[in-house]
Design an enzyme around this catalytic site. Structure first.
Site, short mmCIF file in Angstrom:
data_model
loop_
_atom_site.label_atom_id
_atom_site.label_comp_id
_atom_site.label_asym_id
_atom_site.label_seq_id
_atom_site.Cartn_x
_atom_site.Cartn_y
_atom_site.Cartn_z
N CYS A 26 -26.73 -0.36 -14.02
CA CYS A 26 -25.68 -1.27 -13.56
C CYS A 26 -25.88 -1.70 -12.11
O CYS A 26 -25.10 -2.49 -11.58
CB CYS A 26 -24.31 -0.66 -13.77
SG CYS A 26 -23.90 -0.53 -15.52
N HIS A 76 -15.87 -16.36 -16.17
CA HIS A 76 -17.16 -17.00 -15.91
C HIS A 76 -17.47 -17.08 -14.42
O HIS A 76 -17.98 -18.08 -13.92
CB HIS A 76 -17.25 -18.38 -16.59
CG HIS A 76 -17.52 -18.25 -18.05
ND1 HIS A 76 -16.52 -17.95 -18.95
CD2 HIS A 76 -18.67 -18.36 -18.76
CE1 HIS A 76 -17.05 -17.88 -20.16
NE2 HIS A 76 -18.36 -18.11 -20.08
N GLU A 131 -14.50 -2.75 -20.71
CA GLU A 131 -15.74 -3.31 -20.17
C GLU A 131 -16.78 -3.49 -21.27
O GLU A 131 -17.60 -4.40 -21.22
CB GLU A 131 -16.28 -2.38 -19.08
CG GLU A 131 -17.43 -2.94 -18.32
CD GLU A 131 -17.77 -2.07 -17.13
OE1 GLU A 131 -18.34 -0.99 -17.33
OE2 GLU A 131 -17.46 -2.49 -16.00
#
Length: 160
Positions: A26, A76, A131
């Site tokens: 990550c 986005h 998530e």
């Protein structure tokens, strides 16, 4: 409390982030389709003849508040703490960036969202932010200080 009812509205949004210094994958720039569960709790309105009689909150009002107050900003977008190497490039190319000034872990994001919804005067009970399909963080509104959350400085995400 006697007579209270919980209601939940679910949302999804897509965003990217990068956890600089994270020990795992990550630390790379990556994205998620987040699932957001907003739970409100209160006594249904008892004012006879009012269009919202029997509602804790109208789902369309919840949707408008969450969409305008949060999702329009986050969806986005690159969710940035401000220390990401790619940040200047994204800004220079006109990409959508949500500069949040905290580490964008799911734990911090759920606390941020809860605080924003409390500020919007929703009778918030909790926020659960997924998530991935198997990983989420939940924050109770009662655990958010009036001055705002204390964001965690370390942590990661579950990139499957």
């Amino acid at each position: 409390m006697l007579g209270e009812v919980s209601v939940c509205k679910i949302f999804t949004f897509d965003s990217a982030h990068q956890l600089v210094g994270h020990k795992g994958k990550c630390s790379n720039l990556h994205g998620h389709t987040y699932k957001l569960e907003v739970v409100l709790k209160g006594k249904p309105l008892a004012e006879e003849g009012h269009s919202d009689e029997g509602f804790v909150a109208d789902f369309s009002d919840i949707k408008a508040t969450v969409q305008e107050g949060l999702l329009d900003h986050l969806d986005h977008a690159f969710l940035a703490m401000g220390n990401e190497p790619v940040l200047e490039t994204l800004k220079n190319t006109g990409s959508k960036v949500a500069l949040l000034s905290f580490r964008t872990t799911v734990e911090n994001m759920s606390a941020y969202i809860a605080y924003k919804l409390i500020q919007a005067s929703l009778p918030l009970y909790s926020v659960k932010l997924w998530e991935t399909p198997t990983s989420w963080a939940e924050v109770l509104a009662a655990d958010i200080p009036a001055e705002g959350p204390a964001y965690r400085l370390y942590g990661g995400c579950d990139c499957e």
